[in-house]
Design a protein around this motif. Structure first.
Motif, short mmCIF file in Angstrom:
data_model
loop_
_atom_site.label_atom_id
_atom_site.label_comp_id
_atom_site.label_asym_id
_atom_site.label_seq_id
_atom_site.Cartn_x
_atom_site.Cartn_y
_atom_site.Cartn_z
N PRO A 105 18.85 -25.08 -57.29
CA PRO A 105 19.77 -24.02 -56.83
C PRO A 105 19.05 -22.68 -56.79
N SER A 106 19.13 -22.00 -55.64
CA SER A 106 18.28 -20.83 -55.44
C SER A 106 19.00 -19.69 -54.73
N VAL A 107 18.46 -18.51 -54.94
CA VAL A 107 18.76 -17.34 -54.11
C VAL A 107 17.43 -16.91 -53.51
N ALA A 108 17.33 -16.92 -52.19
CA ALA A 108 16.09 -16.56 -51.50
C ALA A 108 16.40 -15.44 -50.52
N ILE A 109 15.76 -14.28 -50.71
CA ILE A 109 16.07 -13.09 -49.92
C ILE A 109 14.81 -12.52 -49.29
N ASN A 110 14.85 -12.36 -47.97
CA ASN A 110 13.83 -11.63 -47.23
C ASN A 110 12.45 -12.28 -47.30
N VAL A 111 12.38 -13.58 -47.44
CA VAL A 111 11.10 -14.28 -47.47
C VAL A 111 10.64 -14.50 -46.03
N PRO A 112 9.42 -14.09 -45.67
CA PRO A 112 8.95 -14.29 -44.30
C PRO A 112 8.97 -15.77 -43.90
N MET A 113 9.21 -16.00 -42.63
CA MET A 113 9.24 -17.33 -42.04
C MET A 113 10.40 -18.18 -42.56
N THR A 114 11.55 -17.55 -42.81
CA THR A 114 12.74 -18.32 -43.18
C THR A 114 13.84 -18.19 -42.12
N PHE A 115 13.52 -17.59 -40.98
CA PHE A 115 14.50 -17.52 -39.89
C PHE A 115 14.18 -18.61 -38.86
N PRO A 116 15.23 -19.34 -38.42
CA PRO A 116 16.61 -19.30 -38.88
C PRO A 116 16.73 -19.97 -40.25
N VAL A 117 17.70 -19.48 -41.05
CA VAL A 117 17.86 -20.05 -42.38
C VAL A 117 18.39 -21.47 -42.28
N LYS A 118 18.20 -22.22 -43.35
CA LYS A 118 18.72 -23.58 -43.40
C LYS A 118 19.67 -23.69 -44.58
N PRO A 119 20.56 -24.66 -44.54
CA PRO A 119 21.47 -24.85 -45.68
C PRO A 119 20.69 -25.23 -46.95
N ILE A 120 20.95 -24.50 -48.02
CA ILE A 120 20.36 -24.83 -49.31
C ILE A 120 21.46 -24.80 -50.36
N ASP A 121 21.12 -25.25 -51.55
CA ASP A 121 22.05 -25.16 -52.68
C ASP A 121 21.94 -23.76 -53.24
N GLY A 122 22.65 -22.83 -52.62
CA GLY A 122 22.56 -21.44 -53.03
C GLY A 122 22.72 -20.51 -51.85
N VAL A 123 21.97 -19.40 -51.89
CA VAL A 123 22.07 -18.37 -50.87
C VAL A 123 20.69 -18.12 -50.27
N MET A 124 20.62 -18.07 -48.96
CA MET A 124 19.37 -17.71 -48.27
C MET A 124 19.66 -16.63 -47.24
N ILE A 125 18.87 -15.55 -47.30
CA ILE A 125 19.00 -14.44 -46.36
C ILE A 125 17.60 -14.13 -45.85
N SER A 126 17.40 -14.27 -44.56
CA SER A 126 16.08 -14.03 -43.99
C SER A 126 15.89 -12.55 -43.70
N GLY A 127 14.70 -12.19 -43.28
CA GLY A 127 14.39 -10.80 -42.96
C GLY A 127 13.68 -10.72 -41.63
N MET A 128 12.38 -10.49 -41.67
CA MET A 128 11.60 -10.30 -40.45
C MET A 128 11.81 -11.47 -39.48
N MET A 129 11.83 -11.11 -38.20
CA MET A 129 12.04 -12.03 -37.09
C MET A 129 13.51 -12.36 -36.87
N SER A 130 14.39 -11.87 -37.76
CA SER A 130 15.84 -12.04 -37.54
C SER A 130 16.29 -10.97 -36.54
N PRO A 131 16.92 -11.35 -35.44
CA PRO A 131 17.27 -10.35 -34.42
C PRO A 131 18.36 -9.37 -34.85
N ASP A 132 19.37 -9.84 -35.58
CA ASP A 132 20.46 -8.96 -36.00
C ASP A 132 21.30 -9.67 -37.05
#
Length: 206
Positions: A105-132
């Motif tokens: 179970p994880s919280v992952a925030i703003n880690v490069p190369m995570t867009f588009p995010v995938k379903p995980i057990d927790g929360v994932m929020i991407s950063g760079m390369m995300s259009p909006d």
């Protein structure tokens, strides 16, 4: 804290939670001497009482380095060497290896190369390369409202004001998500990398 082991059928065996947690704070592009100083006593304490050194990244390319860090595999096994192959941009869907948050179970925030995010057990929020903020940059969907309320900054502009504002918002996110149920909390502050790219060598007041 360790990851689940595979059983004889090569499946991940369930692992009971023991309450241990790992918090990863990554200051992208930040040199050690910038944070090992009396004005930042908490950073200095971690450095002096823990382990610290110079990290050499090979290759020194954002997509390859970050993907290798969170998979434990080299670019030859992840399939990620750079931002592009020819004229085609690479995204998280091009990775060929599991990542840390695929196991616990994880919280992952703003880690490069995570867009588009995938379903995980927790929360994932991407950063760079995300259009909006309306793109596939957040999981679960229920967290999107919080990001909009916060006025989440995907990437800071090339101004000191924007860089500072972006850091403040990331800190607010840590406080917010720290109360969630997680075993791994992984957040990247890319603002230092932006700062160095555009302000290196300048005599700035702070």
């Amino acid at each position: 804290f360790d990851f689940p082991k595979k059983d004889k059928n090569n499946n991940l065996a369930p692992k009971a939670k023991d309450g241990s947690k790992v918090f990863v704070l990554r200051l992208d592009g930040c040199q050690l001497e910038f944070i090992n100083r009396p004005e930042l006593p908490n950073f200095q304490k971690v450095i002096q009482e823990g382990a610290a050194g110079t990290l050499f990244s090979r290759p020194a390319l954002t997509p390859a380095a970050w993907t290798s860090m969170v998979t434990g595999k080299n670019p030859g096994k992840t399939g990620i060497f750079d931002f592009r192959v020819g004229e085609d941009l690479l995204f998280s869907t091009d990775k060929k290896a599991k990542e840390l948050w695929d196991y616990v179970p994880s919280v992952a925030i703003n880690v490069p190369m995570t867009f588009p995010v995938k379903p995980i057990d927790g929360v994932m929020i991407s950063g760079m390369m995300s259009p909006d903020l309306d793109s596939e940059m957040v999981h679960p969907e229920s967290e999107r409202a919080y990001l909009k309320e916060l006025d989440y900054i995907i990437e800071a502009d090339q101004t000191l004001e924007s860089i500072g504002d972006s850091i403040e918002k990331r800190i607010e996110m840590v406080k917010h998500y720290f109360e969630y149920d997680w075993q791994l909390f992984f957040i990247v502050l890319r603002e230092y990398d932006v700062f160095h790219h555009f302000f290196w060598g300048q005599d700035l007041e702070y």
